[in-house]
Scaffold this motif. Structure first.
Motif, PDB file in Angstrom:
ATOM      1  N   HIS A  14       3.246  14.923   3.107  1.00  0.00           N
ATOM      2  CA  HIS A  14       3.229  16.249   2.503  1.00  0.00           C
ATOM      3  C   HIS A  14       4.531  16.952   2.882  1.00  0.00           C
ATOM      4  O   HIS A  14       5.016  16.809   4.011  1.00  0.00           O
ATOM      5  CB  HIS A  14       2.029  17.039   3.036  1.00  0.00           C
ATOM      6  N   PRO A  15       5.154  17.704   1.961  1.00  0.00           N
ATOM      7  CA  PRO A  15       6.424  18.380   2.291  1.00  0.00           C
ATOM      8  C   PRO A  15       6.352  19.249   3.541  1.00  0.00           C
ATOM      9  O   PRO A  15       7.338  19.403   4.260  1.00  0.00           O
ATOM     10  CB  PRO A  15       6.686  19.237   1.039  1.00  0.00           C
ATOM     11  N   ARG A  16       5.172  19.775   3.829  1.00  0.00           N
ATOM     12  CA  ARG A  16       5.021  20.666   4.979  1.00  0.00           C
ATOM     13  C   ARG A  16       5.046  19.907   6.311  1.00  0.00           C
ATOM     14  O   ARG A  16       5.198  20.515   7.368  1.00  0.00           O
ATOM     15  CB  ARG A  16       3.722  21.456   4.848  1.00  0.00           C
ATOM     16  N   SER A  17       4.898  18.579   6.270  1.00  0.00           N
ATOM     17  CA  SER A  17       4.868  17.789   7.511  1.00  0.00           C
ATOM     18  C   SER A  17       5.839  16.611   7.465  1.00  0.00           C
ATOM     19  O   SER A  17       5.698  15.658   8.221  1.00  0.00           O
ATOM     20  CB  SER A  17       3.449  17.282   7.766  1.00  0.00           C
ATOM     21  N   LYS A  18       6.829  16.679   6.577  1.00  0.00           N
ATOM     22  CA  LYS A  18       7.681  15.516   6.340  1.00  0.00           C
ATOM     23  C   LYS A  18       8.498  15.107   7.562  1.00  0.00           C
ATOM     24  O   LYS A  18       8.654  13.912   7.830  1.00  0.00           O
ATOM     25  CB  LYS A  18       8.600  15.769   5.141  1.00  0.00           C
ATOM     26  N   GLU A  19       9.029  16.047   8.337  1.00  0.00           N
ATOM     27  CA  GLU A  19       9.852  15.686   9.489  1.00  0.00           C
ATOM     28  C   GLU A  19       9.014  15.013  10.569  1.00  0.00           C
ATOM     29  O   GLU A  19       9.439  14.038  11.191  1.00  0.00           O
ATOM     30  CB  GLU A  19      10.549  16.928  10.051  1.00  0.00           C
ATOM     31  N   THR A  20       7.826  15.529  10.788  1.00  0.00           N
ATOM     32  CA  THR A  20       6.933  14.961  11.795  1.00  0.00           C
ATOM     33  C   THR A  20       6.516  13.547  11.420  1.00  0.00           C
ATOM     34  O   THR A  20       6.538  12.632  12.244  1.00  0.00           O
ATOM     35  CB  THR A  20       5.682  15.849  11.951  1.00  0.00           C
ATOM     36  N   VAL A  21       6.136  13.357  10.167  1.00  0.00           N
ATOM     37  CA  VAL A  21       5.701  12.033   9.718  1.00  0.00           C
ATOM     38  C   VAL A  21       6.866  11.046   9.743  1.00  0.00           C
ATOM     39  O   VAL A  21       6.704   9.889  10.146  1.00  0.00           O
ATOM     40  CB  VAL A  21       5.071  12.126   8.310  1.00  0.00           C
ATOM     41  N   ARG A  22       8.036  11.489   9.319  1.00  0.00           N
ATOM     42  CA  ARG A  22       9.206  10.604   9.377  1.00  0.00           C
ATOM     43  C   ARG A  22       9.463  10.139  10.805  1.00  0.00           C
ATOM     44  O   ARG A  22       9.815   8.981  11.045  1.00  0.00           O
ATOM     45  CB  ARG A  22      10.437  11.335   8.851  1.00  0.00           C
ATOM     46  N   ILE A  34       0.849  -1.195   0.000  1.00  0.00           N
ATOM     47  CA  ILE A  34       0.000   0.000   0.000  1.00  0.00           C
ATOM     48  C   ILE A  34       0.883   1.242   0.000  1.00  0.00           C
ATOM     49  O   ILE A  34       1.880   1.307   0.725  1.00  0.00           O
ATOM     50  CB  ILE A  34      -0.911   0.026   1.245  1.00  0.00           C
ATOM     51  N   VAL A  35       0.521   2.223  -0.811  1.00  0.00           N
ATOM     52  CA  VAL A  35       1.162   3.536  -0.760  1.00  0.00           C
ATOM     53  C   VAL A  35       0.156   4.506  -0.163  1.00  0.00           C
ATOM     54  O   VAL A  35      -0.968   4.638  -0.656  1.00  0.00           O
ATOM     55  CB  VAL A  35       1.599   4.014  -2.156  1.00  0.00           C
ATOM     56  N   SER A  36       0.549   5.163   0.916  1.00  0.00           N
ATOM     57  CA  SER A  36      -0.340   6.092   1.618  1.00  0.00           C
ATOM     58  C   SER A  36       0.218   7.501   1.534  1.00  0.00           C
ATOM     59  O   SER A  36       1.340   7.760   1.979  1.00  0.00           O
ATOM     60  CB  SER A  36      -0.485   5.670   3.082  1.00  0.00           C
ATOM     61  N   MET A  37      -0.585   8.422   0.963  1.00  0.00           N
ATOM     62  CA  MET A  37      -0.173   9.817   0.845  1.00  0.00           C
ATOM     63  C   MET A  37      -0.856  10.632   1.939  1.00  0.00           C
ATOM     64  O   MET A  37      -2.085  10.625   2.048  1.00  0.00           O
ATOM     65  CB  MET A  37      -0.505  10.338  -0.548  1.00  0.00           C
ATOM     66  N   ILE A  38      -0.042  11.281   2.769  1.00  0.00           N
ATOM     67  CA  ILE A  38      -0.506  11.905   4.002  1.00  0.00           C
ATOM     68  C   ILE A  38      -0.613  13.420   3.852  1.00  0.00           C
ATOM     69  O   ILE A  38       0.315  14.066   3.353  1.00  0.00           O
ATOM     70  CB  ILE A  38       0.461  11.573   5.162  1.00  0.00           C
ATOM     71  N   PRO A  39      -1.721  14.034   4.317  1.00  0.00           N
ATOM     72  CA  PRO A  39      -1.866  15.492   4.224  1.00  0.00           C
ATOM     73  C   PRO A  39      -1.138  16.210   5.357  1.00  0.00           C
ATOM     74  O   PRO A  39      -0.797  15.601   6.377  1.00  0.00           O
ATOM     75  CB  PRO A  39      -3.377  15.677   4.355  1.00  0.00           C
TER      76      PRO A  39
END
Length: 487
Positions: free
Chosen positions: A145-153, A113-118
């Motif tokens: 999303h580039p605006r939340s990439k560090e948090t999601v990582r 599954i590929v999940s794209m996150i807002p």
């Protein structure tokens, strides 16, 4: 000589590596039982709990969207309440067995599954999608999303490490480090990807439609709420304000338009004002519009997820200091109206209709306006009106006497707890539901032979069966006629 680093190429390569690792992990996961998967889900949910507040703070600081307190609530909802609802539910392996009919239903993971996150709800959406993917025995690659990439990582690093320690295959849970359009395209088109999931990212809809993959789109849109004359007016207004102001309007299922039954219009207006809403003049509405939208009419991200008081100050509106919600009155639905789009802020449109029948038509107009709305709310004590609304609306879910934000996600209703709400308007799979592990598996039906081919095509036996049935019917008719003669 200096060489330019091509981030697109690096992102494409990373996408391929992540998918290939996920593909290998998915093969290994085919042998996992539901009990094994449940252990992983439980370990991940336990590992998340000490970090709930830290993750909420990271999301607010990185995205500059929403509120810390409300993001804590969303994070707790998916890391505590969701795992509780998942307990004792089976989605893989033998799901149903009918010994009498000799039938079996087996749940099978879809694979990769590929999940794209807002950026609007990055942590809660990521946690939700990973937990349900693991519960269903899948591998998942997350693209933030580039605006939340560090948090999601950060949250993916925690989840992946915990899952591997609990026995999940390495590479089964991963996150893109280099974000680019080309990398995202590679994720969406890679032959080893089985399913695409996107939540609240309207710009990606066309790409999903043109991809060759099954997909689930967690919709957004102009969700209306109808306040009908028999409702508890005070509670209805409170529910709407609580819902629309939660996380400063960041939840896509929050009410976007109010439709009011004319006989209670003034009472509803007074109640909104009493509870902290401000009704804008035409001039004030235009000032706010100039703030929220760019010159091309698109949403200005600088004013997403901000409080009503902040928006008013930036638009140079004079409002009471305790203002929670900004409301503008609309005479009719106009597709060219910039206010038709989803603002993701505590701003609401306000319509008045003479009766529930006209309100019904208005709600249909609003739902069809962008073809993206997935939720409708009605506040009413009239069960007949509620049922008529339920029968006629082109919408995935209808909520009754509850705040839309919390009812749609399954907090104040018994809908499945979800941060990805499917829409009738989009998706190839069963995507009008609250997305759960059920949507991340396929059902394999097993049928045992219970009769020979001769029995199916033996004309003599079929004729005899039909004659027997005719005889039974004839006997019943004779008994009925006999009773009639006796009476």
């Amino acid at each position: 000589m200096k060489y330019r680093v091509d981030n697109d190429l690096l992102s494409i390569q990373e996408a391929r590596i992540n998918i290939e690792l996920a593909r290998d992990a998915a093969k290994e996961l085919k042998s996992f039982s539901q009990d094994q998967l449940d252990v992983v889900v439980e370990q991940m949910s336990q590992a998340l709990r000490p970090h709930i507040e830290k993750l909420a703070k990271m999301a607010v600081e990185e995205t500059d969207y929403g509120t810390f307190h409300d993001k804590v609530i969303k994070n707790r909802f998916v890391s505590e309440y969701l795992p509780q609802r998942l307990k004792n539910q089976r989605f893989v392996g033998i799901l149903e067995e009918d010994n009498e009919q000799k039938l079996l239903k087996i749940g099978v993971p879809v694979g990769v599954i590929v999940s794209m996150i807002p950026a609007t709800s990055p942590i809660s959406t990521t946690i939700h999608n990973v937990l349900i993917a693991v519960k269903a025995g899948n591998a998942i690659v997350v693209s933030p999303h580039p605006r939340s990439k560090e948090t999601v990582r950060g949250v993916i690093k925690l989840l992946a490490k915990t899952a591997e320690e609990a026995g999940y295959p390495p590479g089964a849970i991963s996150c893109m480090q280099l974000i680019s359009k080309k990398g995202t395209q590679e994720l969406m088109e890679h032959p080893d990807v089985s399913l695409l999931m996107a939540t609240g990212i309207p710009k990606i809809i066309d790409k999903l439609k043109h991809s060759t993959k099954p997909y689930i789109y967690g919709g957004s849109g102009n969700g209306p709420v109808f306040i009908e004359r028999t409702c508890d007016t005070r509670q209805a207004v409170k529910d709407i304000i609580d819902s629309r102001t939660f996380d400063f309007g960041m939840v896509s299922s929050a009410e976007q338009s109010i439709v009011v039954d004319q006989p209670i219009n003034q009472e509803i207006k007074n109640e909104f004002k009493r509870q902290g809403a401000y009704f804008m003049t035409e001039d004030e509405k235009q000032k706010l519009l100039n703030l929220l939208c760019k010159k091309d009419g698109s949403l200005n991200p600088a004013y997403v997820g901000k409080s009503a008081a902040y928006l008013a100050s930036q638009a140079q509106l004079t409002v009471p200091p305790d203002t929670k919600l900004l409301i503008y009155e609309q005479p009719y639905v106009d597709e060219s109206n910039p206010f038709a789009q989803e603002f993701l802020s505590p701003v609401l449109a306000y319509y008045v209709e003479n009766d529930w029948q006209h309100a019904c038509e208005r709600c249909i107009e609003l739902l069809m306006e962008t073809l993206k709305s997935h939720t409708l709310v009605i506040h009413s004590r009239d069960e007949d009106v509620i049922r008529m609304f339920a029968m006629k609306k082109p919408v995935s879910r209808m909520l009754v006497n509850t705040p839309s934000t919390f009812g749609s996600m399954g907090a104040t209703t018994n809908l499945f707890p979800s941060m990805t709400l499917g829409s009738n308007a989009f998706g190839i799979m069963a995507s009008s539901d609250n997305i759960s592990p059920e949507h991340l598996t396929t059902i394999r039906n097993i049928g045992y032979g219970v009769r020979g081919i001769e029995e199916c095509f033996d004309k003599k036996k079929n004729d005899e069966a039909e004659e027997t049935l005719e005889a039974v019917i004839k006997q019943l008719l004779e008994k009925i006629m006999k009773r009639g003669d006796e009476n």
